[in-house]
Scaffold this active site. Structure first.
Site, PDB file in Angstrom:
ATOM      1  N   HIS A 273     -26.998 -33.361  42.010  1.00  0.00           N
ATOM      2  CA  HIS A 273     -28.117 -33.957  42.140  1.00  0.00           C
ATOM      3  C   HIS A 273     -29.213 -33.347  41.167  1.00  0.00           C
ATOM      4  O   HIS A 273     -29.318 -32.068  40.962  1.00  0.00           O
ATOM      5  CB  HIS A 273     -28.421 -34.376  43.361  1.00  0.00           C
ATOM      6  CG  HIS A 273     -28.855 -33.008  44.510  1.00  0.00           C
ATOM      7  ND1 HIS A 273     -27.883 -32.084  44.711  1.00  0.00           N
ATOM      8  CD2 HIS A 273     -29.894 -32.444  44.709  1.00  0.00           C
ATOM      9  CE1 HIS A 273     -28.233 -31.080  45.091  1.00  0.00           C
ATOM     10  NE2 HIS A 273     -29.517 -31.188  45.399  1.00  0.00           N
ATOM     11  N   PHE A 274     -30.222 -34.086  41.132  1.00  0.00           N
ATOM     12  CA  PHE A 274     -31.564 -33.534  40.631  1.00  0.00           C
ATOM     13  C   PHE A 274     -32.591 -33.975  41.396  1.00  0.00           C
ATOM     14  O   PHE A 274     -32.575 -34.873  42.163  1.00  0.00           O
ATOM     15  CB  PHE A 274     -31.672 -34.130  39.388  1.00  0.00           C
ATOM     16  CG  PHE A 274     -30.689 -33.767  38.140  1.00  0.00           C
ATOM     17  CD1 PHE A 274     -30.963 -32.795  37.041  1.00  0.00           C
ATOM     18  CD2 PHE A 274     -29.703 -34.509  38.187  1.00  0.00           C
ATOM     19  CE1 PHE A 274     -30.150 -32.330  36.355  1.00  0.00           C
ATOM     20  CE2 PHE A 274     -28.845 -34.079  37.111  1.00  0.00           C
ATOM     21  CZ  PHE A 274     -28.907 -33.203  36.018  1.00  0.00           C
TER      22      PHE A 274
END
Length: 432
Positions: A273-274
């Site tokens: 994830h970012f």
């Protein structure tokens, strides 16, 4: 100066009121909001689709905040978040803090309207808009926030912090266990027809999803989770890096920045994830001078690779000279080499996806070796990507009140490689 507070977007706005030109009259609809994301079969979620950005795209070269020396002189006073000039020396009277208004993008409009809807539903652990924020005196303009909920209510880390590459574990928390009501929309960056929005659309086989961060740092704080059902562990590859750059490009807002934290560099969930949010002030690192690396010249076509100067944490800067689409292969290759060498690292994306900062993060190792002084450990601040780049989240009121540019500098230096270590890091990251 009294502490500053983050402004809320007025809740009276609907998507139709905000951007009638986009013809999005209804709010996003979730068919099964209380089901987990892992059970997306037959679900309907909002969907935002854009053109693929893997082909050449002209560089925007925003550089909205100029350089360190020209824009932010030393000062003995705290400043407002609007006290920053643009590159022509003009202070914006009404900066497009959250993208609402003339020229705002469809992505910003949808993201923030949906984010506000989740806030009204009470899905966040605390109200981030009540957290005081200030710009500290000094040339770098570090931004500090007091967020006591971030320390007391944030989900604890569930894995080893001394190993960057760890297999995905279905038994530990991952975003498939989050509820579908935490999803804002699907993000499809390969749509041939251009930018479109659907308030309710069938999900793809393993969609890219944009979630709220239930323990937010700033208003509009979201998580981009590529191919959520594939169970990808927290390691960047070219495909996911390109998706993250696409999200920044479609925002088209210099206040929207994106961050990646590897395991060991204070990534807290081992599911790829970012993180991204809006902050209407320059991050300190955005204006720091850089020096091109001679050995990197020509290494990647139309990409300039430099090193930061005059900053407490040593890092690299990848800048698109002609096309932002060329950044993803270069940055992802560097991350892959660092992962293989078990070097924790952080990424920070600015200028609508045109510039990417890469930092090796030594703080966890320094803590384990007993090199970090007790007074810094007592603050409970572990510098991940956003902190390293200039947005410092304090968890105790006394630390927030006493914070200064000097104390931030002292903290961040423990996250930095030494000069000798950094020279070796450059050779490894760039495969020189």
């Amino acid at each position: 100066m009294a502490p500053l507070f983050v402004s809320r977007v007025p809740t009276v706005y609907s998507l139709q009121q905000l951007e009638e030109e986009y013809a999005t009259p209804e709010k996003g609809a979730l068919s099964h909001p209380l089901k987990p994301v892992g059970d997306l079969t037959s679900s309907l979620l909002p969907r935002l689709a854009c053109l693929s950005r893997t082909s050449a795209v002209p560089s925007k070269r925003i550089r909205s905040f100029g350089d360190l020396q020209a824009i932010v002189p030393d000062s003995d006073e705290e400043r407002s978040l609007t006290d920053f000039s643009d590159e022509d020396g003009v202070v914006p009277q009404n900066p497009p803090l959250f993208g609402f208004g003339e020229g705002s993008s469809l992505l910003d409009t949808v993201l923030l309207a949906e984010w506000e809807d989740r806030a009204e539903q009470g899905l966040f652990r605390y109200d981030v808009t009540a957290c005081p924020t200030k710009v500290l005196p000094g040339a770098y303009g570090f931004v500090a926030q007091l967020n006591e909920g971030r320390g007391s209510k944030k989900r604890p880390t569930e894995f080893r912090v001394d190993k960057v590459d760890q297999p995905f574990d279905e038994g530990k928390f991952n975003f498939k266990k989050a509820l579908q009501q935490e999803v804002l929309f699907q993000f499809d960056a390969s749509a041939p027809g251009g930018l479109t929005y659907s308030a309710s659309a069938p999900v793809s086989q393993s969609p890219n999803l944009v979630f709220i961060n239930i323990s937010p740092i700033e208003y509009g704080h979201v998580l981009l989770v590529p191919r959520v059902l594939d169970g990808l562990h927290q390691v960047v590859d070219q495909r996911s890096m390109q998706l993250a750059l696409n999200l920044c490009h479609e925002s088209n807002n210099p206040y929207f920045r994106l961050c990646y934290n590897s395991l060991g560099a204070f990534g807290t969930v081992n599911h790829l994830h970012f993180q991204a949010y809006f902050l209407a002030a320059p991050f300190a690192v955005e204006r720091v001078p850089v020096e091109p690396i001679p050995a990197a010249k020509g290494l990647y076509s139309n990409i300039i690779i430099s090193r930061l100067l005059q900053y407490p944490v040593r890092g690299l800067v990848f800048e698109a000279d002609e096309s932002a689409a060329l950044l993803a292969p270069a940055v992802a290759a560097a991350c892959q080499r660092l992962t293989a060498a078990n070097i924790p690292h952080n990424l920070f994306v600015v200028d609508c996806g045109q510039r990417v900062f890469l930092f090796p993060n030594a703080f966890a190792g320094a803590k384990a070796a007993g090199r970090v002084p007790k007074d810094l450990l007592d603050t409970m601040v572990d510098p991940a990507g956003f902190e390293i780049c200039g947005h410092i989240i304090m968890k105790r009121a006394e630390d927030y009140e006493d914070l200064s540019q000097q104390s931030i500098w002292r903290l961040l230096e423990y996250a930095s490689f030494t000069e000798e270590e950094f020279e070796k890091f450059i050779l490894l990251a760039l495969d020189l």
